[in-house]
Design a protein around this motif. Structure first.
Motif, PDB file in Angstrom:
ATOM      1  N   PHE A 160       0.807  -1.225   0.000  1.00  0.00           N
ATOM      2  CA  PHE A 160       0.000   0.000   0.000  1.00  0.00           C
ATOM      3  C   PHE A 160       0.840   1.275   0.000  1.00  0.00           C
ATOM      4  CE2 PHE A 160      -2.719  -3.112   2.466  1.00  0.00           C
ATOM      5  CZ  PHE A 160      -3.491  -3.459   1.372  1.00  0.00           C
ATOM      6  N   ALA A 161       1.830   1.371   0.874  1.00  0.00           N
ATOM      7  CA  ALA A 161       2.599   2.614   0.986  1.00  0.00           C
ATOM      8  C   ALA A 161       3.350   2.934  -0.297  1.00  0.00           C
ATOM      9  CB  ALA A 161       3.577   2.525   2.160  1.00  0.00           C
ATOM     10  N   ARG A 162       3.717   1.919  -1.053  1.00  0.00           N
ATOM     11  CA  ARG A 162       4.440   2.143  -2.310  1.00  0.00           C
ATOM     12  C   ARG A 162       3.492   2.495  -3.461  1.00  0.00           C
ATOM     13  NH1 ARG A 162      10.025   0.179  -2.014  1.00  0.00           N
ATOM     14  NH2 ARG A 162      10.335  -0.569   0.122  1.00  0.00           N
ATOM     15  N   ARG A 163       2.201   2.520  -3.179  1.00  0.00           N
ATOM     16  CA  ARG A 163       1.215   2.946  -4.182  1.00  0.00           C
ATOM     17  C   ARG A 163       0.509   4.217  -3.736  1.00  0.00           C
ATOM     18  NH1 ARG A 163       3.982  -0.319  -5.738  1.00  0.00           N
ATOM     19  NH2 ARG A 163       3.549  -2.398  -6.565  1.00  0.00           N
ATOM     20  N   GLY A 164       0.957   4.809  -2.629  1.00  0.00           N
ATOM     21  CA  GLY A 164       0.290   5.998  -2.128  1.00  0.00           C
ATOM     22  C   GLY A 164      -1.024   5.704  -1.450  1.00  0.00           C
ATOM     23  N   LEU A 165      -1.198   4.466  -0.963  1.00  0.00           N
ATOM     24  CA  LEU A 165      -2.435   4.046  -0.316  1.00  0.00           C
ATOM     25  C   LEU A 165      -2.198   3.831   1.181  1.00  0.00           C
ATOM     26  CD1 LEU A 165      -3.622   1.535  -3.069  1.00  0.00           C
ATOM     27  CD2 LEU A 165      -4.384   3.897  -2.719  1.00  0.00           C
ATOM     28  N   ILE A 166      -3.225   3.388   1.861  1.00  0.00           N
ATOM     29  CA  ILE A 166      -3.144   3.192   3.318  1.00  0.00           C
ATOM     30  C   ILE A 166      -3.473   1.734   3.657  1.00  0.00           C
ATOM     31  CG2 ILE A 166      -3.564   5.599   3.909  1.00  0.00           C
ATOM     32  CD1 ILE A 166      -6.401   3.009   4.013  1.00  0.00           C
ATOM     33  N   ALA A 167      -3.426   1.413   4.943  1.00  0.00           N
ATOM     34  CA  ALA A 167      -3.718   0.046   5.388  1.00  0.00           C
ATOM     35  C   ALA A 167      -5.226  -0.172   5.344  1.00  0.00           C
ATOM     36  CB  ALA A 167      -3.176  -0.163   6.799  1.00  0.00           C
ATOM     37  N   GLU A 168      -5.691  -0.886   4.325  1.00  0.00           N
ATOM     38  CA  GLU A 168      -7.132  -0.991   4.092  1.00  0.00           C
ATOM     39  C   GLU A 168      -7.712  -2.290   4.612  1.00  0.00           C
ATOM     40  OE1 GLU A 168      -8.128  -1.025  -0.040  1.00  0.00           O
ATOM     41  OE2 GLU A 168      -6.671  -2.561  -0.553  1.00  0.00           O
ATOM     42  N   HIS A 169      -9.036  -2.327   4.621  1.00  0.00           N
ATOM     43  CA  HIS A 169      -9.812  -3.532   4.934  1.00  0.00           C
ATOM     44  C   HIS A 169      -9.441  -4.158   6.282  1.00  0.00           C
ATOM     45  CE1 HIS A 169     -11.753  -3.303   1.092  1.00  0.00           C
ATOM     46  NE2 HIS A 169     -10.606  -3.404   0.445  1.00  0.00           N
TER      47      HIS A 169
END
Length: 272
Positions: A145-154
């Motif tokens: 996630f962090a390497r895609r600009g996202l967060i810890a989801e679900h």
């Protein structure tokens, strides 16, 4: 019946359901079709009283490489309570498992992940929602996630620290680095590692022992106890356990458990 998921029976009495993510050319990257089929398949085998253990794996060389990049979606904040994720036959008392992938812990049967390659992003999420994780020596894990600009989801920010501890969870989430099978075993991310060629045989042998020799009623109750425990005090967990023990002693499976032990014969548990 499905286009991106397969379901097959295995085991001595075909009491194991093997659910396979089936897009091997894409390392089983998740699509909306696969997501819907996976949920339908898992709920179908959970309803089937002839199935006692579920194994989740991937076709080909990967477990699940995450969401297909062509199908990334923006989830509205209210998605967690959207009607399509609610379960009319929820076997778990807690509303916490009425979420998008909360059907895994809400299932009555144990779910074992047989991780046969890359488990990244949502692949890691699926593995963490399983009760146990067996990995081939070629398995590799990344939150991504962090390497895609996202967060810890679900809910992975809740699940991961409970599996590997807060320090390892922070490391895996912040860095999104690749973790190979031997390190995954060392930090507790997986429960055992075997040669890649032996992964399914090892997983099915273990699952077969559960299916043939253990009370499905006991597993059903203990699974609920384990998944509810993080929300309970020691006193509450003890009170509920005492109530469940009283019910267990009245059950057919308890009668059979004593009988097969005394008579030195294989168990014939009914699940009741």
């Amino acid at each position: 019946m499905y286009s991106q998921v397969t379901v097959a029976r295995a085991g001595k009495s075909e009491r194991i359901a093997v659910v396979t993510l089936n897009r091997p050319d894409k390392l089983n990257a998740l699509t909306k079709v696969m997501e819907a089929e996976l949920r339908d398949a898992m709920e179908a085998v959970d309803r089937d009283d002839n199935v006692r253990v579920v194994v989740l794996t991937g076709a080909g060389k990967g477990f699940c490489a995450g969401m297909d990049i062509n199908e990334l979606e923006v989830l509205p904040p209210g998605d967690i309570r959207a009607a399509q994720w609610m379960r009319p036959f929820d076997m778990n008392r807690r509303a916490d498992y009425q979420t998008r992938y909360g059907y895994f812990p809400a299932m009555r049967k144990p779910v074992i992940a047989a991780i046969n390659g890359a488990a990244a992003g949502l692949g890691l999420v699926f593995a963490l929602y399983c009760d146990m994780r067996f990995a081939g020596a070629n398995a590799a894990f990344s939150s991504a996630f962090a390497r895609r600009g996202l967060i810890a989801e679900h809910g992975i920010s809740w699940l991961l620290p409970r599996v590997v501890g807060p320090g390892h969870a922070a490391d895996l989430l912040y860095s999104a680095r690749k973790v190979l099978a031997d390190e995954a075993l060392r930090i507790g991310l997986v429960d055992r590692v075997v040669d890649a060629d032996a992964l399914m045989a090892t997983t099915l042998d273990y699952a077969d022992d559960l299916a043939e020799n253990v009370s499905p009623r006991s597993i059903r109750v203990m699974k609920r106890q384990l998944w509810e425990q993080p929300f309970q005090s020691l006193a509450e967990a003890t009170r509920l356990a005492n109530a469940e023990m009283f019910e267990s002693i009245q059950s057919e499976d308890f009668t059979e458990g004593v009988a097969h032990f005394i008579e030195r014969r294989p168990a014939r548990f009914s699940g009741r």
